[in-house]
Design a protein around this motif. Structure first.
Motif, short mmCIF file in Angstrom:
data_model
loop_
_atom_site.label_atom_id
_atom_site.label_comp_id
_atom_site.label_asym_id
_atom_site.label_seq_id
_atom_site.Cartn_x
_atom_site.Cartn_y
_atom_site.Cartn_z
N PRO A 13 0.82 -1.22 0.00
CA PRO A 13 0.00 0.00 0.00
C PRO A 13 0.85 1.26 0.00
O PRO A 13 1.78 1.40 0.78
N ALA A 14 0.56 2.18 -0.90
CA ALA A 14 1.32 3.42 -0.96
C ALA A 14 1.17 4.22 0.33
O ALA A 14 2.10 4.87 0.79
N ASP A 41 9.68 9.20 -4.98
CA ASP A 41 9.74 8.27 -6.11
C ASP A 41 9.23 6.89 -5.71
O ASP A 41 8.50 6.24 -6.47
N HIS A 42 9.62 6.45 -4.51
CA HIS A 42 9.19 5.13 -4.07
C HIS A 42 7.67 5.10 -3.85
O HIS A 42 6.99 4.15 -4.25
N ALA A 43 7.15 6.14 -3.21
CA ALA A 43 5.71 6.19 -2.96
C ALA A 43 4.93 6.20 -4.27
O ALA A 43 3.90 5.52 -4.40
N LEU A 44 5.40 6.96 -5.26
CA LEU A 44 4.73 7.00 -6.55
C LEU A 44 4.81 5.66 -7.26
O LEU A 44 3.87 5.24 -7.93
N SER A 45 5.97 4.98 -7.12
CA SER A 45 6.13 3.67 -7.74
C SER A 45 5.17 2.67 -7.13
O SER A 45 4.55 1.85 -7.84
N VAL A 46 5.02 2.72 -5.81
CA VAL A 46 4.09 1.82 -5.14
C VAL A 46 2.66 2.12 -5.57
O VAL A 46 1.85 1.21 -5.78
N ARG A 47 2.32 3.40 -5.68
CA ARG A 47 0.97 3.75 -6.13
C ARG A 47 0.71 3.20 -7.54
O ARG A 47 -0.39 2.73 -7.83
N ALA A 48 1.72 3.27 -8.41
CA ALA A 48 1.56 2.71 -9.76
C ALA A 48 1.34 1.21 -9.69
O ALA A 48 0.55 0.64 -10.45
N GLU A 50 -0.12 -0.36 -7.25
CA GLU A 50 -1.49 -0.54 -6.81
C GLU A 50 -2.47 -0.44 -7.99
O GLU A 50 -3.42 -1.22 -8.10
N ARG A 51 -2.23 0.55 -8.83
CA ARG A 51 -3.10 0.73 -9.99
C ARG A 51 -3.00 -0.46 -10.93
O ARG A 51 -4.02 -0.94 -11.47
N LEU A 95 -0.36 1.63 -19.42
CA LEU A 95 -1.28 2.76 -19.45
C LEU A 95 -2.11 2.83 -18.17
O LEU A 95 -2.37 3.92 -17.65
N ALA A 96 -2.53 1.68 -17.67
CA ALA A 96 -3.35 1.66 -16.46
C ALA A 96 -2.58 2.18 -15.25
O ALA A 96 -3.15 2.86 -14.39
N ALA A 97 -1.29 1.89 -15.20
CA ALA A 97 -0.48 2.36 -14.08
C ALA A 97 -0.26 3.87 -14.13
O ALA A 97 0.03 4.49 -13.10
#
Length: 245
Positions: A13-14, A41-48, A50-51, A95-97
């Motif tokens: 989880p981000a 950068d890490h938080a954004l990568s984790v959010r991607a 999740e998507r 694209l979804a990420a």
């Protein structure tokens, strides 16, 4: 396909990543410098991630829907052996990420699984439709549905009085009621989206003043309708405009 969901790894989880960073005192550090950059950068990568996880689950749901459809013979072997499906999935996962729109991820999932179904849509047109999905935001898709039958949409939303008055108006006049906002709040994104759709031959929207019946004529082209059918979108009259323009 009952256990496909278990094959999709759960993302970190981000929110947990950000909370951990704050707990060790990074909230006191200005958002500059290499340490802050690495955390972001890490938080954004984790959010991607999740998507992508949500998208993969949406693809599985679409595969299940297709497998349970009438006269369908979809098997895991067919899915894994399809080069079209594999190539499309690789593209749509990326694209979804990258998109924050849940509805756009759902459209990407449907487009991915459509490579496995028998359809009147040709391979060339399917590839073009995928490019539309990649480019279009929710507003574009809603406008396509609305212009497929403005009369039906307005009637379904108790706005028939918009076109039944004695003076008529322009095709865009109903949007002040639809968005519940002054023209300045919606005119630019709506006109920009219409211009894009018109450029692809999906709608033809005149600007001149006309009668009430003219205001609600169908403006979505046959190609635009095929695109909506390809997306398995809800009936246009039941669609809701995006809340963010």
């Amino acid at each position: 396909m009952t256990d496909l969901e278990n094959l999709v790894p759960s993302p970190e989880p981000a929110e947990a990543t950000i909370i951990t960073a704050l707990e060790v005192g990074l909230d006191a550090i200005p958002v500059i410098g290499p340490m802050a950059t690495r955390v972001i950068d890490h938080a954004l990568s984790v959010r991607a991630d999740e998507r992508r996880h949500d998208f993969d689950m949406a693809v599985i749901a679409e595969l299940r829907r297709l497998a349970e459809s009438v006269d369908n013979t979809l098997t895991v072997a067919k899915v894994l052996s399809s080069d079209d499906f594999a190539a499309t999935l690789a593209r749509t996962q990326r694209l979804a990420a990258e998109t924050a729109s849940e509805t756009k991820r759902e459209r990407l999932a449907r487009a991915t699984v459509s490579t496995l179904s028998s359809s009147a849509v040709s391979r060339v047109e399917r590839a073009q439709f995928l490019r539309y999905i990649e480019e279009f935001e929710d507003l574009h898709v809603w406008l396509l549905g609305y212009f497929a039958s403005p009369r039906a949409w307005l009637d379904a939303h108790s706005m028939s009085d918009v076109y039944t008055g004695p003076t008529g108006g322009t095709v865009l006049d109903p949007f002040a009621r639809i968005f519940g906002a002054p023209e300045a709040d919606w005119i630019t994104p709506v006109e920009t989206a219409i211009a894009t759709l018109d450029g692809y031959g999906l709608v033809s929207v005149p600007r001149q003043h006309m009668t009430g019946s003219g205001m609600v004529e169908t403006r979505t082209s046959d190609r635009g309708r095929r695109f909506l059918d390809h997306l398995h979108e809800d009936a246009p009259a039941g669609s809701e405009p995006p809340t963010e323009l």
